[in-house]
Design an enzyme around this catalytic site. Sequence first.
Site, short mmCIF file in Angstrom:
data_model
loop_
_atom_site.label_atom_id
_atom_site.label_comp_id
_atom_site.label_asym_id
_atom_site.label_seq_id
_atom_site.Cartn_x
_atom_site.Cartn_y
_atom_site.Cartn_z
N GLU A 68 0.83 -1.22 0.00
CA GLU A 68 0.00 0.00 0.00
C GLU A 68 0.86 1.27 0.00
O GLU A 68 0.57 2.25 0.68
CB GLU A 68 -0.94 -0.01 1.20
CG GLU A 68 -1.92 -1.17 1.19
CD GLU A 68 -2.83 -1.20 2.39
OE1 GLU A 68 -4.01 -1.56 2.22
OE2 GLU A 68 -2.38 -0.88 3.50
N GLU B 278 -6.13 -7.93 -0.61
CA GLU B 278 -6.81 -7.82 0.68
C GLU B 278 -8.29 -7.55 0.44
O GLU B 278 -8.68 -6.47 0.04
CB GLU B 278 -6.21 -6.70 1.54
CG GLU B 278 -4.79 -6.97 2.00
CD GLU B 278 -4.25 -5.90 2.94
OE1 GLU B 278 -5.07 -5.11 3.47
OE2 GLU B 278 -3.03 -5.85 3.13
#
Length: 613
Positions: free
Chosen positions: A185, A260
């Site tokens: 991320e 995710e």
Amino acid sequence: MKIINRLLSALGGAVLLSAAMPSFAQTKHTFGLGDSTFVLDGKPLQMISGEMHCTRVPREYWRDRMKMAKAMGLNTIGTYVFWNAHEAVKGKYDFSGNNDIAAFVKIAQEEGLWVVMRPSPYVCAEWEFGGYPWWLLKDSTLKVRSTDPRFLQAYTNYINQLAKQLVPLQVTHGGNILMIQIENEYGSYSDDKNYLDINRKIFRNAGFDGVLFTCDGADQMPKGYLPGYLPAVNGLEDPVKLKELINKYHNGKGPYYVAEWYPGWFDDWGKKHANVPAAQAAKTLDNILAAGISINMYMFHGGTTRGFMNGANMNKRDPYSPQVSSYDYDAPLDEAGNATEKYYKFREIIAKHLPAGQVLPQVPAKKPTMAISNIKLDAYADVFNNLPKPTESVKPLCFEDLDQAYGFVLYRAQIKNGGVLKLKELRDYALVYVNGKQVATLDRRLKQDSVALTNISSNATLDIWVENNGRINYGPFLADNRHGITQSVMLNNAEVLSWKMYRLPFNSLSGFTFKRNANTSANHPGLFKGTFTLTQVADTYLDMHAFGKGFVFLNGHNLGKYWQIGPQQTLYVPAGWLKKGRNEVVVFDELKADHQNLSTIDLPILDQNSSTN
């Protein structure tokens, strides 16, 4: 199907969802990227993966949790690797016990599961400092997650050590690790493509020669992806939008992978327990699998964040918010490894998408639980009467300058008058005492840093008990993570000087003197010890409703933190950490005194908040 990456040859293999298929030992496999799917042995592979972390699950239960994964229909395990668990002390590496990441991967292989490895030194994961070791902060000028050469050298050293554990377990070397994530991320933090490419080089130079990928939220992907490498997406549930996004940043092709997908969520202290309805999550899963998209559910099994390893969130809009110790995550498998309603609904959905003739293993039985009543806490240690030798300094020193990672520091000085006391950049929680009497609680969550002191004698002792409540693990303040009293203490706008600082990391409880029948009503931070005898063991949960704020050691294991504000009101005790015969428990409480009893119950309580701060 056209293969856009060279196929990666390997010895080893997997049982893909079927218990009836043979073990994949000594079976040759190939793995690569196709136009729209992953490709295993020349055939499309839809990864149905679930996240779990070896450090959050007692080692003796790794295999059990993986059997539960197989029975739900997973064919892959996704997992982070926590740098600060493996290099708690700079230059000293630990891959033993619960840190044995290689054994974790090998057990997955034995259970017929592939692994997607996510060893980027930054993990987020509601984990202290996002997985970075605290000692990186000892040099206040060093910048993590950047091209700072000091950071890159430490990062490279760690990855080279990790490579010794994991490179032989890649599919390219006969193992079951299919892919390696090189950053996590990153688009939510910055956009330096040069830094991303340095990450790639570090991993390649260390010997990670399989498929590399990055992952980002949908809005952050433009900043966080590395051109030429697979971009995975986090949190995006619309199959059409997901495919469009990955096509845009991967040369118009897949594979399509949600690194995710969130069937649950984590909890913060003082906030409501997270809940994602099972039926809603199952419908989303069905839509994603029907679209042929590969998925990693975060989390499949969260487990527990033990010790002082919880992280915290903070951004420019929202205040500091530390996370609870339970990492139950409202996941398909609960904190103790039992199947939930969500587990069974997911199992039904996955069964619909299995190839013809494949069946799922039976679900293992639920683990037994027990309750233990009336554990006597009959020995006490007042922390203020058990202080170590202090460090002295004109100005207060932060944890890092005191060479302390986690826990608590007691700051002591003499003052001559009252007025407004202000702790500049307190991190994160403080109890203020004057002449041994508590006069205030200051909490970074609530933006509290000041108190008015009245009726002060001419030579009063000022004690400030400071707790690291968890370093920030996500957001723009990741690099600003020094703890304790990080700037100064002001009294009536004049700086308080000449400090004694007592380091209390609570790595163990050695050095504390316990007394029986001691006065426990002083309302100082204290340790309450008791013993109990068992004839049988089972999972159980410490009921912490009567306590204030602290942590618990059981038979030498730090079970994690409790706090009366909730929502977590119990601490999970795995059966494997109990003993037939004599057991010892020590409860540390910094807010309440005079504890005489402790009990356990046979179910968790993770959803009760208190109005008490």
